[in-house]
Design an enzyme around this catalytic site. Structure first.
Site, mmCIF file in Angstrom:
data_model
loop_
_atom_site.group_PDB
_atom_site.id
_atom_site.type_symbol
_atom_site.label_atom_id
_atom_site.label_comp_id
_atom_site.label_asym_id
_atom_site.label_seq_id
_atom_site.Cartn_x
_atom_site.Cartn_y
_atom_site.Cartn_z
ATOM 1 N N HIS A 1 -45.024 82.288 -12.342
ATOM 2 C CA HIS A 1 -46.486 81.814 -12.791
ATOM 3 C C HIS A 1 -47.226 82.749 -11.535
ATOM 4 C CE1 HIS A 1 -45.041 78.626 -14.873
ATOM 5 N NE2 HIS A 1 -44.871 77.694 -13.886
ATOM 6 N N LYS B 1 -45.329 72.344 -2.516
ATOM 7 C CA LYS B 1 -45.547 70.818 -2.940
ATOM 8 C C LYS B 1 -46.013 69.980 -1.864
ATOM 9 C CE LYS B 1 -42.697 71.112 -7.008
ATOM 10 N NZ LYS B 1 -43.739 70.889 -8.206
ATOM 11 N N LYS C 1 -38.880 78.266 -19.298
ATOM 12 C CA LYS C 1 -38.169 78.496 -17.940
ATOM 13 C C LYS C 1 -37.526 77.482 -17.337
ATOM 14 C CE LYS C 1 -40.845 77.804 -14.119
ATOM 15 N NZ LYS C 1 -40.933 76.417 -13.554
ATOM 16 N N GLU D 1 -49.844 72.127 -4.652
ATOM 17 C CA GLU D 1 -49.619 70.902 -5.539
ATOM 18 C C GLU D 1 -49.657 69.973 -4.745
ATOM 19 O OE1 GLU D 1 -47.165 71.345 -9.400
ATOM 20 O OE2 GLU D 1 -46.066 72.395 -7.591
ATOM 21 N N ASP E 1 -44.679 81.032 -20.565
ATOM 22 C CA ASP E 1 -44.956 80.925 -19.076
ATOM 23 C C ASP E 1 -46.233 80.135 -19.151
ATOM 24 O OD1 ASP E 1 -46.153 81.087 -16.551
ATOM 25 O OD2 ASP E 1 -44.833 82.774 -15.793
ATOM 26 N N HIS E 2 -46.463 78.979 -18.795
ATOM 27 C CA HIS E 2 -47.344 78.306 -19.270
ATOM 28 C C HIS E 2 -48.883 78.779 -18.515
ATOM 29 C CE1 HIS E 2 -46.545 75.403 -16.260
ATOM 30 N NE2 HIS E 2 -47.857 74.972 -15.950
ATOM 31 N N ARG F 1 -30.186 64.502 -29.463
ATOM 32 C CA ARG F 1 -29.073 63.489 -29.422
ATOM 33 C C ARG F 1 -29.086 62.012 -29.887
ATOM 34 N NH1 ARG F 1 -25.340 65.430 -24.735
ATOM 35 N NH2 ARG F 1 -27.199 64.625 -23.565
ATOM 36 N N ASP G 1 -39.407 78.600 -8.606
ATOM 37 C CA ASP G 1 -40.015 77.604 -9.608
ATOM 38 C C ASP G 1 -41.224 78.160 -9.887
ATOM 39 O OD1 ASP G 1 -40.198 75.045 -10.976
ATOM 40 O OD2 ASP G 1 -41.334 74.503 -9.489
ATOM 41 N N LYS H 1 -53.278 79.095 -19.490
ATOM 42 C CA LYS H 1 -54.319 78.737 -18.906
ATOM 43 C C LYS H 1 -55.688 79.398 -19.333
ATOM 44 C CE LYS H 1 -51.688 76.417 -15.318
ATOM 45 N NZ LYS H 1 -51.981 74.751 -15.854
HETATM 46 C C1 BG6 Z 1 -44.031 74.311 -13.487
HETATM 47 C C2 BG6 Z 1 -42.995 73.955 -12.340
HETATM 48 O O1 BG6 Z 1 -43.331 75.343 -14.008
HETATM 49 O O2 BG6 Z 1 -45.436 74.221 -13.245
HETATM 50 C C3 BG6 Z 1 -43.352 72.538 -11.631
HETATM 51 O O3 BG6 Z 1 -41.717 73.865 -12.687
HETATM 52 C C4 BG6 Z 1 -44.853 72.689 -11.210
HETATM 53 O O4 BG6 Z 1 -42.758 72.296 -10.287
HETATM 54 C C5 BG6 Z 1 -45.621 73.086 -12.490
HETATM 55 O O5 BG6 Z 1 -45.360 71.414 -10.852
HETATM 56 C C6 BG6 Z 1 -47.238 73.431 -12.266
HETATM 57 O O6 BG6 Z 1 -47.851 73.453 -13.305
HETATM 58 P P1 BG6 Z 1 -49.219 73.071 -13.605
HETATM 59 O O7 BG6 Z 1 -49.904 73.425 -14.928
HETATM 60 O O8 BG6 Z 1 -49.341 71.373 -13.410
HETATM 61 O O9 BG6 Z 1 -50.207 73.765 -12.359
#
Ligand code: BG6
Length: 503
Positions: A255, A355, A163, A231, A192-193, A55, A250, A197
């Site tokens: 993941h 976290k 996601k 984390e 799903d990143h 936007r 989350d 990895k």
């Molecule tokens: C995301 C979550 O999908 O993955 C975040 O929404 C999280 O809360 C993150 O911090 C962690 O990804 P990575 O690659 O930093 O381990």
């Protein structure tokens, strides 16, 4: 001889990658840097363009300037001429992605680029927008016909969905249904990143490109498996989303369950999307479902309170901006899962994430059974052998086992064999988004989630969400920031020799 995934040495077709949410954080931090790296490695065809849609009121030049700044910030000092060359392939369409007029303008722009930049009607749409906007985008793309494939002037059309994929089973099913109203399953890429990895992909290579580990990969030799994603960051500026979501939704629904599937699946007959995704789905189907009544025994949650991380004092979750007063959202979740099949019967899988934990560390630890009979008298020194796959940071794999401590007595001590990615291979490892975007442009969905997988993952977690959401639910245990989570998490272990691995 070297082996690669079938798609790895192919070049994507000429194409346009359209990013909805182009002025957002993900685009600046991850997506555009990923495209930059792909381009620098010669992995994109000359007829590739990136079209941002958002936007914010800008034109192509304004968008290019923003992305120039993003590259300097998130990639590093770059050669200006190279950056100019790269930015020349970026375009911008200004408009609300929910509105039909934006999609009409986008369609016209793409048609022009098909002629000017020879993108041949191949489009990949990346939805980097809040979930409530996906559905509208999908509907609008359908209305203007941008989902269609083949035919006059049209190539392929694919959509990447970020996601969270749903908030629970019902919303995930609804999201799949809405996507399927417009796109066929083979056009949908649910990202799903974690699957992008390097180390997660290496789990498969480690297991299946060697014959020494697979014979041990079962209930006869493995006592239990732990999967951790710890984390140190807190909720940062994302409380608006996170407070409605929590650690289970989350991180575990996507993941960690994906990693569990890669660890536990049967070897597929080939490395393609159908074979790999079928095996991963079988794992989810074999996970023993919990009833709401069993949740307290098999699941633990927690919320961080103020504490100390390194030399920094950090505030508690309830004091973070935008967190609801008296929020019960969990920032830590741990589950004990069992898999009902021949390979894994009786081998618990423990998953945990949180976290503001003591250290940033994502890893899988397989703990082996103790020897059935010990002939050495010093058995109190005997540590279980473990195999640890470090997903991040310091990506690598270590095997810990018992050795004899030099000396006249037979004294045992743990020793370690370590493989470290950076020292072995050097260089820069590709970021997850590079791998995943390239795969989508190549039409390879192996590392993306299927609709069945997503729905089954939610189905498994629903009893936990229900138990934790019930008004009669007990309080949420708290843990100090900088610790390893609530002490209640230790109670998931039902044998004295099992405990959380120190990472
Ligand atoms: C995301 C979550 O999908 O993955 C975040 O929404 C999280 O809360 C993150 O911090 C962690 O990804 P990575 O690659 O930093 O381990």
């Amino acid at each position: 001889m070297s082996y690669s995934r079938p798609a790895a040495d192919r070049m994507p077709d000429p194409s346009a990658l359209v990013i909805f949410g182009a002025s957002g954080d993900l685009t600046r931090r991850k997506l555009v840097p990923a495209i930059w790296h792909l381009d620098q490695q010669g992995r994109l065809p000359p007829e590739f363009v990136l079209v941002g849609v958002a936007r914010s009121d800008m034109d192509d030049a304004g968008f290019r300037q923003q992305m120039r700044e993003a590259l300097h910030e998130f990639v590093g000092q770059l050669d200006d001429r190279q950056v100019d060359f790269f930015l020349d392939r970026l375009f911008y369409v200004c408009g609300d992605p929910k509105e039909a007029a934006t999609h009409q303008r986008l369609k016209e722009r793409l048609a022009q680029l098909d002629v000017q930049r020879r993108t041949r009607g191949n489009y990949c749409f990346y939805c980097s927008v809040p979930p409530q906007v996906y559905l509208k985008i999908v509907e609008r793309l359908g209305q203007v016909g941008l989902h269609q494939e083949g035919g006059e002037g049209k190539g392929w059309s694919r959509i990447i969905v970020e996601k969270p994929f749903g908030h629970d089973l019902e919303t995930a099913v609804e999201l799949n249904r809405s996507l399927h109203r417009v796109f066929a399953e083979h056009q949908i890429y649910r990202i799903d990143h974690y699957l992008g990895k390097e180390t997660v992909q290496n789990i498969l290579v480690f297991r299946l490109a060697n014959s020494i580990f697979e014979p041990l990969w079962n209930r006869r030799y493995i006592d239990h498996v732990q999967i951790t994603a710890a984390e140190t960051v807190g909720v940062e500026h994302r409380a608006g989303y996170y407070d409605q979501s929590g650690a289970l939704r989350d991180m575990i629904q996507n993941h960690l369950l994906q990693v569990l599937c890669v660890i536990a699946m049967e070897p597929p007959s080939s490395f393609d999307a159908d074979s790999v995704r079928t095996e991963k789905l079988k794992v989810l189907k074999a996970i023993h479902p919990l009833s709401v009544g069993q949740v307290d025994q098999h699941a633990v949650r927690g919320q961080y309170r103020a504490g100390q991380l390194g030399d920094q004092e950090v505030r508690g979750y309830l004091d973070e901006p935008d967190v609801a007063l008296r929020s019960r959202t969990e920032t830590f979740a741990a589950l004990q899962l069992t898999i009902d099949n021949w390979r894994w019967q009786g081998v618990p899988f423990y998953v945990r994430t949180g976290k503001r934990l003591k250290r940033r560390a994502s890893a899988v630890t397989l703990q082996f059974r103790q020897p059935p009979h010990l002939i050495f008298s010093s058995d109190e020194d005997l540590q279980p052998s473990t195999l640890t796959i470090r997903i991040q940071p310091e990506e690598g794999i270590s095997l810990t086992f018992n050795g004899k401590i030099p000396g006249p007595d037979v004294k045992l001590g743990p020793v370690k064999m370590d493989f470290d990615y950076a020292t072995t291979f050097g260089g820069r490892s590709p970021e997850a988004y590079e791998t995943l975007i390239l795969d989508c442009l190549l039409g390879d969905a192996t590392l993306y989630s299927s609709s069945d997988w997503i729905e089954r993952s939610w189905e498994l977690l629903m009893p936990v969400l229900e138990a934790w959401g019930a008004s009669s639910a007990t309080r949420v245990p708290s843990y100090p920031a900088g610790s390893w989570g609530p002490k209640e998490a230790d109670q998931l272990f039902d044998r004295e020799w099992r405990r959380w691995a120190e990472l």
